[in-house]
Enzyme design. Structure first.
Site, PDB file in Angstrom:
ATOM      1  CB  SER A 140      -1.519   7.107   5.496  1.00 29.62           C
ATOM      2  OG  SER A 140      -2.477   7.732   6.328  1.00 29.62           O
ATOM      3  CE1 TYR A 163       2.988  10.591   6.615  1.00 27.86           C
ATOM      4  CE2 TYR A 163       0.599  10.432   6.833  1.00 27.86           C
ATOM      5  CZ  TYR A 163       1.853   9.858   6.924  1.00 27.86           C
ATOM      6  OH  TYR A 163       1.971   8.549   7.319  1.00 27.86           O
TER       7      TYR A 163
END
Length: 237
Positions: A140, A163
């Site tokens: 990401s 995350y």
């Protein structure tokens, strides 16, 4: 993709029962690959495989036994693995930072980072039997320190720390593994903000979100290694 005289590349996609994983598997099937849909939920995984006309293999990335069984299954049917797409992941707990605990990050890292390592380790012998083995680690932009420090980017304003930390760890694993395994092409693909269950439907289409993955797996970026890219090109580390 493969010509009629060449065997179809064998690919495994983890976390492939929905979203980015399912779309990646669909595009690989469309390109002529033999694809295994890896998912921890047998009902959803079987339905996903049937939807795109391919094969399901039970795969829970937090379990040594599950990964070993999945590798044995692929070995028995295909004998090797050309492409591994490490995609399975969770967002983990969100909310006020005062409510975030060690238990929360342990859960995220167990799936998003340790799970990637477990799958690579389990399937590496099959990858090393392939002529052009490739691993794509789905990451990401939230794992980019450069983007976090650039206040003009969405990555600097959104995303929970657990995350984001897991994706930064995946980026470092990618470059280290790429150097240590020079015969295997290993890269990190950033889907960008993609309209999935994870994002509540916000972002571009899952097809757009899988562009970088597909380019690393079977497209123009297949010969690169140790790179971090989204659909527009290199992402700053």
């Amino acid at each position: 993709m493969a010509s009629s005289s060449e065997p179809a590349p064998v690919a495994l996609v983890t976390g492939a029962s929905q979203g980015i994983g399912l779309e990646t598997a669909r595009r690989l099937v469309e390109a002529g690959c033999t694809v295994y849909v890896g998912a921890r939920n047998p009902e959803r995984g079987t339905a996903a495989a049937q939807e795109i006309g391919t094969r399901f293999v039970p795969l829970e990335v937090t379990s040594d036994e599950s990964v070993e069984a999945a590798a044995a299954h692929v070995e028995a049917e295909a004998g090797h693995l050309d492409i591994l797409i490490n995609n399975a992941g969770i967002t983990g707990p969100q909310g006020d930072v005062h409510d975030l605990t060690a238990a929360g990050i342990e859960q995220v890292l167990a799936t998003n980072v340790v799970g990637y390592v477990r799958v690579i380790h389990g399937f590496l012998p099959l990858l090393e039997r392939a002529e052009e083995p490739r691993i794509v680690n789905v990451t990401s932009g939230l794992g980019s320190l450069a983007r976090f420090h650039d206040r003009s980017t969405i990555e600097s304003r959104v995303g929970n720390p657990f995350y984001a930390a897991s994706k930064a760890a995946i980026n470092m694993l990618t470059v280290r593994y790429a150097r240590l395994l020079p015969r295997v092409r290993i890269n990190a693909a950033d889907p960008g903000l993609t309209a999935t269950k994870f994002t509540g439907g916000m972002g571009h289409s899952v097809t757009d979100g899988t562009d970088a993955i597909i380019r690393f797996a079977i497209g123009e970026d297949r010969d690169l290694t140790g790179r971090y890219r989204d659909r527009d090109g290199d992402v700053p580390w």
